[in-house]
Scaffold this active site. Structure first.
Site, PDB file in Angstrom:
ATOM      1  N   GLU A  84      -3.782  -9.774   4.003  1.00  0.00           N
ATOM      2  CA  GLU A  84      -4.548  -9.420   5.194  1.00  0.00           C
ATOM      3  C   GLU A  84      -5.647 -10.407   5.563  1.00  0.00           C
ATOM      4  OE1 GLU A  84      -2.724  -5.488   3.935  1.00  0.00           O
ATOM      5  OE2 GLU A  84      -3.481  -7.297   2.975  1.00  0.00           O
ATOM      6  N   GLU A 121       0.830  -1.210   0.000  1.00  0.00           N
ATOM      7  CA  GLU A 121       0.000   0.000   0.000  1.00  0.00           C
ATOM      8  C   GLU A 121       0.864   1.260   0.000  1.00  0.00           C
ATOM      9  OE1 GLU A 121      -4.118  -1.103   2.196  1.00  0.00           O
ATOM     10  OE2 GLU A 121      -2.321  -1.449   3.403  1.00  0.00           O
TER      11      GLU A 121
END
Length: 278
Positions: free
Chosen positions: A154, A134
């Site tokens: 995640e 990210e």
């Protein structure tokens, strides 16, 4: 080695910020027209903490108001660009703290990085997963080592990419591929990431600085204001803004700069323009 372009004064001013168990975790240097941010936490695979994010934000604010024309984001060590959030920190957060502080802080910092007027380049050496990917996605361009691995794991922790990954990854690779990476937790090798457009260039590790410098130099060849306004136009178009109106306004603005006259004259005379950033 930092990707830099020498200027007349060859002046470098490093800024070191808060430490992690005695180690400096964020370093900022500005040489010539290039600002470099280094996340220096290799023993923890450059995992991100709230304190590190806050320090990164401080350095980005300094860069925003500097005369840097390109920003390079790097991390220390060869194993990992960044493995994302420091799980030992966020595992103890309450749901309320996760909502009010952890996710909000990541968005504050990564959004600021994404909105810098200067073009930004992430140098991805090693693993870039979770918040590390990210972070790279918040940059405009990404140069990767041949050993780079990129992914969003995640869901294996029972959570989701929370620092802009779902939006920025979708914008870069499309919805179907974004879903594949998130659902399956697949890690892309550098070649596949290049083919998907997740990386803009790939080089062997020994050539990574050279590849980054080449990209920096190509950007620096353009008129500074025109490059930065073009970045803002592309970002606005991605958000659904009407390009016809914004491009007309931006064209009028850039036509009033000295660099526009310099560029046109150089083109007519078949010479290389020397832009003044004015």
């Amino acid at each position: 080695m930092t990707a830099t372009t020498p200027t007349e004064d060859h002046h470098m001013t490093p800024t070191d910020v808060r430490t992690d168990t005695g180690r400096i975790t964020v370093r900022y240097s500005h040489e010539g027209r290039v600002a470099t941010v280094l996340i220096d936490r290799p023993r923890k695979l450059n995992a991100l903490t709230l304190e590190l994010l806050d320090d990164l934000y401080t350095e980005l604010r300094a860069i925003e108001h500097s005369d840097a024309r390109v920003v390079v984001v790097k991390t220390a060590g060869e194993k990992a660009f960044c493995v994302g959030a420091d799980i030992t920190q966020f595992a103890h957060f309450t749901p309320a703290h996760m909502w009010k502080r952890w996710i909000a802080e990541g968005h504050r910092v990564f959004n600021y990085l994404a909105r810098l007027r200067q073009p930004t380049i992430a140098v991805v050496d090693g693993i870039a997963v979770g918040g590390g990917l990210e972070l790279a996605l918040a940059c405009d361009l990404r140069v990767g080592a041949g050993t780079a691995r990129l992914g969003l794991p995640e869901t294996s922790l029972g959570t989701i990419p929370g620092w802009g990954g779902t939006e920025r990854l979708t914008a870069v690779v499309g919805a179907a591929r974004a879903k594949e990476l998130i659902f399956t937790r697949r890690q892309l090798d550098a070649g596949t990431a290049l083919g998907w457009g997740l990386l803009n260039a790939v080089a062997e590790r020994d050539d990574l600085d050279t590849a980054t410098t080449e990209m920096v130099d190509r950007i620096l060849e353009g008129a500074p204001t025109a490059v930065q306004v073009s970045k803002q136009l592309v970002d606005a178009a991605a958000a659904g803004a009407p390009s016809a109106i914004l491009e007309a306004l931006a064209s009028g603005f850039t036509a009033a700069t000295d660099d526009f006259a310099i560029g046109v004259t150089a083109f007519q005379n078949k010479t290389t323009p020397t832009f003044t950033n004015s």
